[in-house]
Design an enzyme around this catalytic site. Sequence first.
Site, PDB file in Angstrom:
ATOM      1  CE1 TYR A 135      -4.422  -1.044   0.509  1.00  0.00           C
ATOM      2  CE2 TYR A 135      -4.373   1.318   0.720  1.00  0.00           C
ATOM      3  CZ  TYR A 135      -5.070   0.170   0.498  1.00  0.00           C
ATOM      4  OH  TYR A 135      -6.409   0.220   0.265  1.00  0.00           O
TER       5      TYR A 135
ATOM      6  CE  LYS B 217      -0.013 -17.543   2.000  1.00  0.00           C
ATOM      7  NZ  LYS B 217      -1.104 -18.507   2.180  1.00  0.00           N
TER       8      LYS B 217
ATOM      9  CG  ASP C 146      -4.064 -18.805   3.766  1.00  0.00           C
ATOM     10  OD1 ASP C 146      -3.454 -18.525   4.816  1.00  0.00           O
ATOM     11  OD2 ASP C 146      -3.618 -19.606   2.926  1.00  0.00           O
TER      12      ASP C 146
ATOM     13  CG  ASP D   7      -7.793  -2.114   2.240  1.00  0.00           C
ATOM     14  OD1 ASP D   7      -8.538  -1.241   2.689  1.00  0.00           O
ATOM     15  OD2 ASP D   7      -7.787  -2.452   1.037  1.00  0.00           O
TER      16      ASP D   7
END
Length: 364
Positions: free
Chosen positions: A125, A192, A226, A250
């Site tokens: 971002y 992740k 996930d 986000d």
Amino acid sequence: MARHSVTLIPGDGIGVETSAAMQQVVAASGAQIDWEVAEAGAACMDIHGTPLPDSTIEAVKRNKVAIKGPITTPVGTGFRSVNVALRKTLDLYVCLRPVISLPGAGGRYDDVDLVIVRENSEDLYAGIEFEEGSEGARRLIEFVDESGAGAIRPDSGISIKPISVTGTRRIVEYAFEYALKHGREKVTAVHKANIMKHSDGLFLRVAREVAEEYAGRVAFEDKIVDAFCMSLVMDPSQFDVVVFPNLYGDIASDLAAGLVGGLGIAPGANIGKDYAVFEAVHGSAPDIAGKDIANPTAEILSAAMMLDHLGELEAAARIRAAVARVYAEGRCLTGDIRRATGLGGEPARCSEFTAELVRVLEEM
Ligand code: NAI
């Protein structure tokens, strides 16, 4: 009661309607706010040739506290995100988004009570990008190739994902301090790290180091993003304070908002050491703008967070109580909530819902 000067940036699309509603509700809460209105966004770009005039930044710096409506960001082309620019310029490194069940709002669960703490200054971002075919992209592709780290197709556009020790430490510390201050018991760090070892891996390593400093006071766990999404949808009550790198935060914000009734009721704040800018999670909703049908609750609850920040705890509590009452009664709710709850009947207009909230506040 003290008077406060606050910068108000109505923004684009439904921001114009929701900001006006918010001002009426704050006035009815008894809080004494002097609004200094400042411009930003697509409409401002058309008039002044810039989506974020210096005068708007100066107004936020002067008052230290602002509340803003959403700002349209053109997809793929056009000016870069004003939100990202504002967060960078004012170093608003925390994006704070409480997600709490509101009975009567049509949420999937009635026991959600978690707080999203999203890093606001780096990650994908950060806006460090190289257009496909540009000199920058070409040199980067060449460098990656020479470094032996991998191969990037020559016709690629590239976005960079920086995650630093400094940026991670301060956001994770904020999450733990928030937990301590608000009597919350657990911080979950989402990442992740199994795949992106040098960015998310760093985030996880630093989060674990910070967690050590709070051991015995606040519990800590980590989740791969996930798996986190699945767990959140299946049982949101297991989460308390959740800290994310920018992009996952986000996405998870909208996901979490969807569990409690949708974007129409999800408030938020961007907070730094010196300044705070409050804003709803939702965007400018061009599909419903100007029709007096937007739900202003998210901006109104963002204003309640702002009043807490200003020390006006009583006015903030009155607003939350009035919102809870109007939703529990269920007579005067906007179309998004009527759809979420499956309630039939005529939806209230933005202005009708606002008038009802003001009436309840004046009665309280
Ligand atoms: P959006 O949040 O504006 O709209 C998504 C869907 O939710 C639409 O169907 C909309 O009608 C509905 N919705 C949103 N807020 C609502 C409300 N208060 N009441 C009732 N329904 C509501 O997201 P979208 O369409 O992806 O983005 C539109 C524009 O907003 C884009 O230019 C985007 O960049 C910008 N945006 C700005 C943000 C900000 O300024 N903080 C945040 C998110 C998006």
